[in-house]
Design a protein around this motif. Structure first.
Motif, PDB file in Angstrom:
ATOM      1  N   THR A  20       0.816  -1.220   0.000  1.00  0.00           N
ATOM      2  CA  THR A  20       0.000   0.000   0.000  1.00  0.00           C
ATOM      3  C   THR A  20       0.848   1.267   0.000  1.00  0.00           C
ATOM      4  O   THR A  20       0.428   2.291   0.519  1.00  0.00           O
ATOM      5  N   THR A  21       2.031   1.229  -0.596  1.00  0.00           N
ATOM      6  CA  THR A  21       2.948   2.361  -0.481  1.00  0.00           C
ATOM      7  C   THR A  21       2.292   3.698  -0.855  1.00  0.00           C
ATOM      8  O   THR A  21       2.275   4.633  -0.054  1.00  0.00           O
ATOM      9  N   SER A  22       1.759   3.810  -2.051  1.00  0.00           N
ATOM     10  CA  SER A  22       1.167   5.075  -2.508  1.00  0.00           C
ATOM     11  C   SER A  22      -0.131   5.376  -1.758  1.00  0.00           C
ATOM     12  O   SER A  22      -0.365   6.509  -1.313  1.00  0.00           O
ATOM     13  N   TYR A  23      -0.973   4.380  -1.611  1.00  0.00           N
ATOM     14  CA  TYR A  23      -2.246   4.547  -0.913  1.00  0.00           C
ATOM     15  C   TYR A  23      -2.019   4.969   0.536  1.00  0.00           C
ATOM     16  O   TYR A  23      -2.656   5.905   1.044  1.00  0.00           O
ATOM     17  N   SER A  24      -1.101   4.292   1.213  1.00  0.00           N
ATOM     18  CA  SER A  24      -0.796   4.623   2.602  1.00  0.00           C
ATOM     19  C   SER A  24      -0.295   6.054   2.719  1.00  0.00           C
ATOM     20  O   SER A  24      -0.658   6.777   3.667  1.00  0.00           O
ATOM     21  N   ALA A  25       0.514   6.496   1.771  1.00  0.00           N
ATOM     22  CA  ALA A  25       1.022   7.870   1.801  1.00  0.00           C
ATOM     23  C   ALA A  25      -0.118   8.882   1.761  1.00  0.00           C
ATOM     24  O   ALA A  25      -0.103   9.892   2.482  1.00  0.00           O
ATOM     25  N   THR A  26      -1.117   8.629   0.926  1.00  0.00           N
ATOM     26  CA  THR A  26      -2.243   9.565   0.837  1.00  0.00           C
ATOM     27  C   THR A  26      -3.045   9.586   2.133  1.00  0.00           C
ATOM     28  O   THR A  26      -3.548  10.634   2.551  1.00  0.00           O
ATOM     29  N   LYS A  27      -3.174   8.435   2.785  1.00  0.00           N
ATOM     30  CA  LYS A  27      -3.956   8.367   4.018  1.00  0.00           C
ATOM     31  C   LYS A  27      -3.211   8.985   5.197  1.00  0.00           C
ATOM     32  O   LYS A  27      -3.816   9.618   6.069  1.00  0.00           O
ATOM     33  N   PHE A  28      -1.883   8.818   5.243  1.00  0.00           N
ATOM     34  CA  PHE A  28      -1.100   9.519   6.251  1.00  0.00           C
ATOM     35  C   PHE A  28      -1.225  11.028   6.054  1.00  0.00           C
ATOM     36  O   PHE A  28      -1.277  11.803   7.024  1.00  0.00           O
ATOM     37  N   ALA A  29      -1.256  11.465   4.811  1.00  0.00           N
ATOM     38  CA  ALA A  29      -1.407  12.893   4.520  1.00  0.00           C
ATOM     39  C   ALA A  29      -2.744  13.410   5.037  1.00  0.00           C
ATOM     40  O   ALA A  29      -2.824  14.504   5.606  1.00  0.00           O
ATOM     41  N   LEU A  30      -3.811  12.637   4.841  1.00  0.00           N
ATOM     42  CA  LEU A  30      -5.125  13.030   5.359  1.00  0.00           C
ATOM     43  C   LEU A  30      -5.091  13.179   6.874  1.00  0.00           C
ATOM     44  O   LEU A  30      -5.624  14.144   7.434  1.00  0.00           O
ATOM     45  N   ASP A  31      -4.480  12.213   7.542  1.00  0.00           N
ATOM     46  CA  ASP A  31      -4.406  12.253   9.002  1.00  0.00           C
ATOM     47  C   ASP A  31      -3.675  13.511   9.453  1.00  0.00           C
ATOM     48  O   ASP A  31      -4.138  14.239  10.342  1.00  0.00           O
ATOM     49  N   GLY A  32      -2.535  13.784   8.848  1.00  0.00           N
ATOM     50  CA  GLY A  32      -1.754  14.946   9.246  1.00  0.00           C
ATOM     51  C   GLY A  32      -2.485  16.253   9.002  1.00  0.00           C
ATOM     52  O   GLY A  32      -2.543  17.122   9.884  1.00  0.00           O
ATOM     53  N   PHE A  33      -3.061  16.405   7.827  1.00  0.00           N
ATOM     54  CA  PHE A  33      -3.720  17.668   7.482  1.00  0.00           C
ATOM     55  C   PHE A  33      -4.952  17.904   8.342  1.00  0.00           C
ATOM     56  O   PHE A  33      -5.121  18.975   8.948  1.00  0.00           O
ATOM     57  N   PHE A  34      -5.848  16.924   8.400  1.00  0.00           N
ATOM     58  CA  PHE A  34      -7.123  17.163   9.072  1.00  0.00           C
ATOM     59  C   PHE A  34      -7.013  17.144  10.592  1.00  0.00           C
ATOM     60  O   PHE A  34      -7.789  17.811  11.275  1.00  0.00           O
ATOM     61  N   SER A  35      -6.052  16.419  11.133  1.00  0.00           N
ATOM     62  CA  SER A  35      -5.828  16.493  12.578  1.00  0.00           C
ATOM     63  C   SER A  35      -5.280  17.865  12.955  1.00  0.00           C
ATOM     64  O   SER A  35      -5.653  18.443  13.986  1.00  0.00           O
ATOM     65  N   SER A  36      -4.404  18.405  12.115  1.00  0.00           N
ATOM     66  CA  SER A  36      -3.880  19.749  12.342  1.00  0.00           C
ATOM     67  C   SER A  36      -4.977  20.796  12.158  1.00  0.00           C
ATOM     68  O   SER A  36      -5.108  21.741  12.953  1.00  0.00           O
ATOM     69  N   LEU A  37      -5.786  20.630  11.107  1.00  0.00           N
ATOM     70  CA  LEU A  37      -6.881  21.568  10.862  1.00  0.00           C
ATOM     71  C   LEU A  37      -7.860  21.593  12.036  1.00  0.00           C
ATOM     72  O   LEU A  37      -8.369  22.656  12.414  1.00  0.00           O
ATOM     73  N   ARG A  38      -8.112  20.427  12.633  1.00  0.00           N
ATOM     74  CA  ARG A  38      -9.020  20.368  13.780  1.00  0.00           C
ATOM     75  C   ARG A  38      -8.537  21.277  14.909  1.00  0.00           C
ATOM     76  O   ARG A  38      -9.308  22.029  15.505  1.00  0.00           O
ATOM     77  N   HIS A  39      -7.228  21.206  15.209  1.00  0.00           N
ATOM     78  CA  HIS A  39      -6.661  22.069  16.238  1.00  0.00           C
ATOM     79  C   HIS A  39      -6.881  23.540  15.896  1.00  0.00           C
ATOM     80  O   HIS A  39      -7.262  24.348  16.762  1.00  0.00           O
ATOM     81  N   GLU A  40      -6.630  23.881  14.646  1.00  0.00           N
ATOM     82  CA  GLU A  40      -6.737  25.281  14.243  1.00  0.00           C
ATOM     83  C   GLU A  40      -8.172  25.791  14.344  1.00  0.00           C
ATOM     84  O   GLU A  40      -8.418  26.926  14.778  1.00  0.00           O
ATOM     85  N   LEU A  41      -9.135  24.966  13.940  1.00  0.00           N
ATOM     86  CA  LEU A  41     -10.542  25.378  14.024  1.00  0.00           C
ATOM     87  C   LEU A  41     -10.957  25.589  15.474  1.00  0.00           C
ATOM     88  O   LEU A  41     -11.707  26.534  15.788  1.00  0.00           O
ATOM     89  N   ILE A  42     -10.485  24.733  16.366  1.00  0.00           N
ATOM     90  CA  ILE A  42     -10.799  24.884  17.792  1.00  0.00           C
ATOM     91  C   ILE A  42     -10.163  26.154  18.340  1.00  0.00           C
ATOM     92  O   ILE A  42     -10.794  26.935  19.075  1.00  0.00           O
ATOM     93  N   MET A  43      -8.902  26.405  17.982  1.00  0.00           N
ATOM     94  CA  MET A  43      -8.206  27.598  18.457  1.00  0.00           C
ATOM     95  C   MET A  43      -8.878  28.877  17.962  1.00  0.00           C
ATOM     96  O   MET A  43      -8.926  29.888  18.672  1.00  0.00           O
ATOM     97  N   GLN A  44      -9.428  28.827  16.753  1.00  0.00           N
ATOM     98  CA  GLN A  44     -10.096  29.992  16.171  1.00  0.00           C
ATOM     99  C   GLN A  44     -11.560  30.092  16.584  1.00  0.00           C
ATOM    100  O   GLN A  44     -12.255  31.015  16.175  1.00  0.00           O
TER     101      GLN A  44
END
Length: 289
Positions: free
Chosen positions: A180-204
């Motif tokens: 799942t090399t390519s597929y896993s990379a896209t899913k790790f990217a989702l986790d990183g982006f949206f987990s970070s976005l969640r923090h930002e939305l809460i802070m704002q």
């Protein structure tokens, strides 16, 4: 092994106590009239989500690349709940960049937006890495960048309606697995982006929830075909996975694990790094050419 046994025992006790005192926060009636944009709705988990939302009386915009199949899902969804509005909207997240145009086309159909459920994926090669960089770039566009673009376009409307972002991801976005090399990379990217976005939305103090859904192997036709003979893991039913996603978004939880025990798997993966790779690989079958 003794340490693992103690952790599993403690986890079982905690899970039992939670189950005893837990009160289900999900109220299906609250989804009646909810305005939902659901991507990847023509088959698999997306199709099952469309049927569930229809039963709950939501107003749904369904999107997918295959228009004929999408029309079938739309028809069945409408039959499940006569008062439901379902609008098929064919688009391709792979052939062109996804911008606000997609949202501008979809939001008027439902008069606003309460849930943006991002579920679409590109064709996945369940195989050893072959060095195909262009395929990885294309898959990242479909599985990740289109999610970012749609979210960016939807955020003002979701904030206005105190809405929810629901992101369908995978265990391969938490734990890297073979084939799942390519597929896993896209899913790790989702986790990183949206987990970070969640923090930002809460802070704002922006009232938009972000629910990341971590799924194991699901018995969709595509997944079963890709993994046949390659993994020693039982597949879980798509209708139940779809319902778990909807429940998570409706109750605004941060993460959904389906099946539920995947959360324990992720915890053990972090807590016990020794030999974990060897254990993981034992569930996969590979014969050298």
């Amino acid at each position: 092994m003794k340490a693992i046994g103690r952790v599993l025992c403690a986890t079982g006790i905690v899970a039992g106590l939670i189950a005893f005192f837990w009160k289900d926060p999900f109220i299906p009636e609250n989804l009646s009239g909810a305005r939902v944009l659901l991507t990847g709705a023509s088959a698999g988990i997306g199709e099952q989500m469309a049927y569930h939302y229809a039963r709950f009386g939501a107003e749904i915009v369904l999107t997918a690349r295959r228009e004929a199949v999408l029309q079938k899902v739309r028809t069945l969804s409408t039959c499940l709940q006569c008062s439901t509005k379902t609008t098929p909207h064919s688009n391709s997240c792979s052939t062109s960049p996804v911008t606000g145009y997609h949202m501008d086309m979809s939001v008027p159909y439902v008069g606003g937006l309460d849930y943006l459920v991002l579920n679409h994926i590109g064709m996945t090669h369940f195989q050893m890495w072959t060095g195909d960089v262009e395929y990885t770039r294309w898959l990242m566009q479909v599985n990740f960048f289109s999610y970012v673009a749609l979210t960016t376009a939807a955020l003002p409307t979701l904030e206005k309606n105190r809405g929810s972002l629901v992101i369908v991801s995978s265990l391969t976005g938490k734990i890297p697995t073979p084939f799942t090399t390519s597929y896993s990379a896209t899913k790790f990217a989702l986790d990183g982006f949206f987990s970070s976005l969640r923090h930002e939305l809460i802070m704002q103090k922006r009232n938009v929830s972000v629910t990341l859904c971590i799924l194991g192997l699901i018995d969709t036709d595509t997944a079963l075909q890709n993994t046949r003979g390659k993994v020693h893991i039982s597949a879980s039913p798509a209708p139940e996975a779809a319902l778990a996603i909807i429940r998570g978004g409706a109750t605004r939880v941060q993460e959904v694990f389906y099946p539920w025990w995947l959360q324990q798997v992720c915890c053990l993966w972090v807590l016990f790094p020794t030999n974990r790779g060897q254990v993981l690989r034992s569930y996969y079958n590979y014969s050298s050419p």
